[in-house]
Each structure stands twice: as structure tokens, then as C-alpha cells.
Write a protein that holds these residues in place. Sequence first.
Motif, PDB file in Angstrom:
ATOM      1  N   GLU A 203       3.193  -7.026   9.166  1.00 12.34           N
ATOM      2  CA  GLU A 203       4.467  -7.684   8.944  1.00 12.34           C
ATOM      3  C   GLU A 203       5.532  -6.627   8.702  1.00 12.34           C
ATOM      4  O   GLU A 203       5.334  -5.683   7.948  1.00 12.34           O
ATOM      5  CB  GLU A 203       4.356  -8.596   7.728  1.00 12.34           C
ATOM      6  CG  GLU A 203       5.555  -9.467   7.530  1.00 12.34           C
ATOM      7  CD  GLU A 203       5.347 -10.428   6.399  1.00 12.34           C
ATOM      8  OE1 GLU A 203       6.263 -10.546   5.576  1.00 12.34           O
ATOM      9  OE2 GLU A 203       4.274 -11.037   6.327  1.00 12.34           O
ATOM     10  N   THR A 204       6.677  -6.775   9.372  1.00 17.64           N
ATOM     11  CA  THR A 204       7.751  -5.804   9.198  1.00 17.64           C
ATOM     12  C   THR A 204       8.498  -6.100   7.913  1.00 17.64           C
ATOM     13  O   THR A 204       8.666  -7.259   7.539  1.00 17.64           O
ATOM     14  CB  THR A 204       8.738  -5.847  10.388  1.00 17.64           C
ATOM     15  OG1 THR A 204       9.269  -7.154  10.484  1.00 17.64           O
ATOM     16  CG2 THR A 204       8.061  -5.453  11.677  1.00 17.64           C
ATOM     17  N   PRO A 205       8.948  -5.053   7.230  1.00 20.23           N
ATOM     18  CA  PRO A 205       9.669  -5.271   5.979  1.00 20.23           C
ATOM     19  C   PRO A 205      11.024  -5.901   6.252  1.00 20.23           C
ATOM     20  O   PRO A 205      11.630  -5.672   7.287  1.00 20.23           O
ATOM     21  CB  PRO A 205       9.822  -3.861   5.408  1.00 20.23           C
ATOM     22  CG  PRO A 205       9.655  -2.954   6.559  1.00 20.23           C
ATOM     23  CD  PRO A 205       8.787  -3.659   7.552  1.00 20.23           C
ATOM     24  N   PRO A 206      11.530  -6.710   5.327  1.00 20.84           N
ATOM     25  CA  PRO A 206      12.827  -7.356   5.527  1.00 20.84           C
ATOM     26  C   PRO A 206      13.961  -6.341   5.392  1.00 20.84           C
ATOM     27  O   PRO A 206      13.833  -5.328   4.710  1.00 20.84           O
ATOM     28  CB  PRO A 206      12.888  -8.380   4.390  1.00 20.84           C
ATOM     29  CG  PRO A 206      12.012  -7.805   3.342  1.00 20.84           C
ATOM     30  CD  PRO A 206      10.918  -7.062   4.068  1.00 20.84           C
ATOM     31  N   VAL A 207      15.057  -6.614   6.055  1.00 20.65           N
ATOM     32  CA  VAL A 207      16.246  -5.787   5.931  1.00 20.65           C
ATOM     33  C   VAL A 207      16.938  -6.160   4.626  1.00 20.65           C
ATOM     34  O   VAL A 207      17.117  -7.329   4.323  1.00 20.65           O
ATOM     35  CB  VAL A 207      17.193  -6.010   7.125  1.00 20.65           C
ATOM     36  CG1 VAL A 207      18.498  -5.253   6.936  1.00 20.65           C
ATOM     37  CG2 VAL A 207      16.516  -5.623   8.416  1.00 20.65           C
TER      38      VAL A 207
ATOM     39  N   ARG B 110      20.020  -6.749  -4.803  1.00 17.63           N
ATOM     40  CA  ARG B 110      19.598  -5.619  -5.627  1.00 17.63           C
ATOM     41  C   ARG B 110      18.429  -4.975  -4.913  1.00 17.63           C
ATOM     42  O   ARG B 110      17.493  -5.649  -4.492  1.00 17.63           O
ATOM     43  CB  ARG B 110      19.158  -6.110  -7.012  1.00 17.63           C
ATOM     44  CG  ARG B 110      18.751  -4.983  -7.911  1.00 17.63           C
ATOM     45  CD  ARG B 110      18.297  -5.525  -9.263  1.00 17.63           C
ATOM     46  NE  ARG B 110      17.856  -4.474 -10.108  1.00 17.63           N
ATOM     47  CZ  ARG B 110      16.679  -3.866 -10.022  1.00 17.63           C
ATOM     48  NH1 ARG B 110      15.834  -4.203  -9.084  1.00 17.63           N
ATOM     49  NH2 ARG B 110      16.340  -2.906 -10.853  1.00 17.63           N
ATOM     50  N   ILE B 111      18.485  -3.664  -4.739  1.00 19.83           N
ATOM     51  CA  ILE B 111      17.430  -2.971  -4.018  1.00 19.83           C
ATOM     52  C   ILE B 111      16.254  -2.747  -4.957  1.00 19.83           C
ATOM     53  O   ILE B 111      16.409  -2.184  -6.039  1.00 19.83           O
ATOM     54  CB  ILE B 111      17.930  -1.635  -3.449  1.00 19.83           C
ATOM     55  CG1 ILE B 111      19.035  -1.891  -2.438  1.00 19.83           C
ATOM     56  CG2 ILE B 111      16.791  -0.864  -2.799  1.00 19.83           C
ATOM     57  CD1 ILE B 111      19.652  -0.649  -1.865  1.00 19.83           C
TER      58      ILE B 111
ATOM     59  N   ALA C 282      19.691  -0.492   3.848  1.00 21.41           N
ATOM     60  CA  ALA C 282      20.726  -1.452   3.465  1.00 21.41           C
ATOM     61  C   ALA C 282      22.115  -1.031   3.937  1.00 21.41           C
ATOM     62  O   ALA C 282      22.985  -1.867   4.108  1.00 21.41           O
ATOM     63  CB  ALA C 282      20.741  -1.613   1.944  1.00 21.41           C
ATOM     64  N   SER C 283      22.312   0.229   4.153  1.00 25.63           N
ATOM     65  CA  SER C 283      23.632   0.733   4.514  1.00 25.63           C
ATOM     66  C   SER C 283      23.875   0.591   6.018  1.00 25.63           C
ATOM     67  O   SER C 283      23.210   1.233   6.828  1.00 25.63           O
ATOM     68  CB  SER C 283      23.748   2.201   4.108  1.00 25.63           C
ATOM     69  OG  SER C 283      24.917   2.760   4.641  1.00 25.63           O
ATOM     70  N   ARG C 284      24.843  -0.223   6.355  1.00 23.91           N
ATOM     71  CA  ARG C 284      25.140  -0.460   7.771  1.00 23.91           C
ATOM     72  C   ARG C 284      25.590   0.820   8.472  1.00 23.91           C
ATOM     73  O   ARG C 284      25.210   1.097   9.601  1.00 23.91           O
ATOM     74  CB  ARG C 284      26.219  -1.536   7.864  1.00 23.91           C
ATOM     75  CG  ARG C 284      26.480  -2.003   9.242  1.00 23.91           C
ATOM     76  CD  ARG C 284      27.439  -3.166   9.222  1.00 23.91           C
ATOM     77  NE  ARG C 284      27.690  -3.602  10.582  1.00 23.91           N
ATOM     78  CZ  ARG C 284      28.566  -4.497  10.907  1.00 23.91           C
ATOM     79  NH1 ARG C 284      29.281  -5.079   9.969  1.00 23.91           N
ATOM     80  NH2 ARG C 284      28.747  -4.831  12.153  1.00 23.91           N
ATOM     81  N   SER C 285      26.411   1.613   7.789  1.00 29.76           N
ATOM     82  CA  SER C 285      26.906   2.849   8.413  1.00 29.76           C
ATOM     83  C   SER C 285      25.775   3.862   8.605  1.00 29.76           C
ATOM     84  O   SER C 285      25.723   4.540   9.631  1.00 29.76           O
ATOM     85  CB  SER C 285      28.043   3.451   7.589  1.00 29.76           C
ATOM     86  OG  SER C 285      27.601   3.751   6.292  1.00 29.76           O
TER      87      SER C 285
ATOM     88  N   GLN D 165      11.104  -0.464  -2.657  1.00 26.72           N
ATOM     89  CA  GLN D 165      11.663  -0.446  -1.311  1.00 26.72           C
ATOM     90  C   GLN D 165      12.538   0.790  -1.119  1.00 26.72           C
ATOM     91  O   GLN D 165      12.528   1.410  -0.052  1.00 26.72           O
ATOM     92  CB  GLN D 165      12.461  -1.712  -1.062  1.00 26.72           C
ATOM     93  CG  GLN D 165      12.861  -1.879   0.379  1.00 26.72           C
ATOM     94  CD  GLN D 165      13.474  -3.234   0.642  1.00 26.72           C
ATOM     95  OE1 GLN D 165      13.874  -3.931  -0.271  1.00 26.72           O
ATOM     96  NE2 GLN D 165      13.554  -3.589   1.906  1.00 26.72           N
ATOM     97  N   LEU D 166      13.265   1.169  -2.134  1.00 26.97           N
ATOM     98  CA  LEU D 166      14.084   2.369  -2.063  1.00 26.97           C
ATOM     99  C   LEU D 166      13.211   3.605  -1.878  1.00 26.97           C
ATOM    100  O   LEU D 166      13.531   4.485  -1.077  1.00 26.97           O
ATOM    101  CB  LEU D 166      14.939   2.500  -3.322  1.00 26.97           C
ATOM    102  CG  LEU D 166      15.903   3.676  -3.361  1.00 26.97           C
ATOM    103  CD1 LEU D 166      16.889   3.595  -2.205  1.00 26.97           C
ATOM    104  CD2 LEU D 166      16.635   3.707  -4.681  1.00 26.97           C
ATOM    105  N   ARG D 167      12.090   3.668  -2.588  1.00 27.12           N
ATOM    106  CA  ARG D 167      11.165   4.799  -2.415  1.00 27.12           C
ATOM    107  C   ARG D 167      10.634   4.856  -0.991  1.00 27.12           C
ATOM    108  O   ARG D 167      10.511   5.927  -0.405  1.00 27.12           O
ATOM    109  CB  ARG D 167      10.016   4.703  -3.412  1.00 27.12           C
ATOM    110  CG  ARG D 167      10.367   5.175  -4.803  1.00 27.12           C
ATOM    111  CD  ARG D 167       9.128   5.323  -5.667  1.00 27.12           C
ATOM    112  NE  ARG D 167       8.438   4.074  -5.893  1.00 27.12           N
ATOM    113  CZ  ARG D 167       8.760   3.178  -6.825  1.00 27.12           C
ATOM    114  NH1 ARG D 167       9.778   3.412  -7.629  1.00 27.12           N
ATOM    115  NH2 ARG D 167       8.074   2.067  -6.963  1.00 27.12           N
TER     116      ARG D 167
END
Length: 123
Positions: free
Chosen positions: A3-7, A13-14, A67-70, A18-20
Motif C-alpha cells: 500500500e502506498t503511503p498517503p500524501v 499535522r505531520i 507535504a510541500s507542494r513546491s 512520516q517525517l522521518r
Amino acid sequence: MAETPPVVRLTQRIDPAQLRRLVSAYFEDMNEMNRAAKLLLPTDRERLRRCYERILALTDLTVEVNASRSLRRELLRWRDLVAERYIATEPDAAAHAANFRALLSLHPEAWRQLPYVTLGALA
């Protein structure tokens, strides 16, 4: 099938885990680019292609959880540069070094390490 992780949306809140994973995937990209730099001889062509395949896959995963679009946009642009190296007929040390430098410039901590990277073409 895995399963792919969600965007992660910017309004969420991150989760620290997931941030790691995100930071880990980014640094795995850098590690693979460093490994590929050692495979630029014509005799290592197939190993270099496999290394670029791993870089492309890791970049895709990094983009999915970012999470960052840019930053996603910049990673996808950078991925196009790596894809060009992947389909190139001959290894190009200067182009590889430029791509590696571009990747390092996407993260402030990595950018500060740029003077210490030992790739001759980066200097």
C-alpha cells in the motif's frame, strides 16, 4: 501489493514517523547518487543504470509522501534530470555531478555539506 503511503496535506499535522520516512528517503536519494558517482566507467554501465533506477524509485516515493507542494515540484524537475542520465547512451561525470549538486541544494542541511562532498566534478 504494498500500500502506498498517503500524501500529507499542508493543513494536516505531520506525524513524526512520516517525517522521518520523508527525510530518510531524501537522504537515500543522496546516498544512491553518491554510489552512482563511483560507477561512471563504461564497464559499469549496467550497474549505473540499476543505481539510477533505484534513484528514480526513491524519488517517486519521496514525492508521494512530501507535504510541500513546491518541494514536490522541484523533486520532479530533478527526477527529470536523473531520467535523462538513465536513458543516456554514455555516462557523463559532469552531468551526474551537476545533478548531485542540484539534489544537495534542495535541503538546507545537505547544502551546508556541499564543500565536503568529495566528487571532483562538484568542486
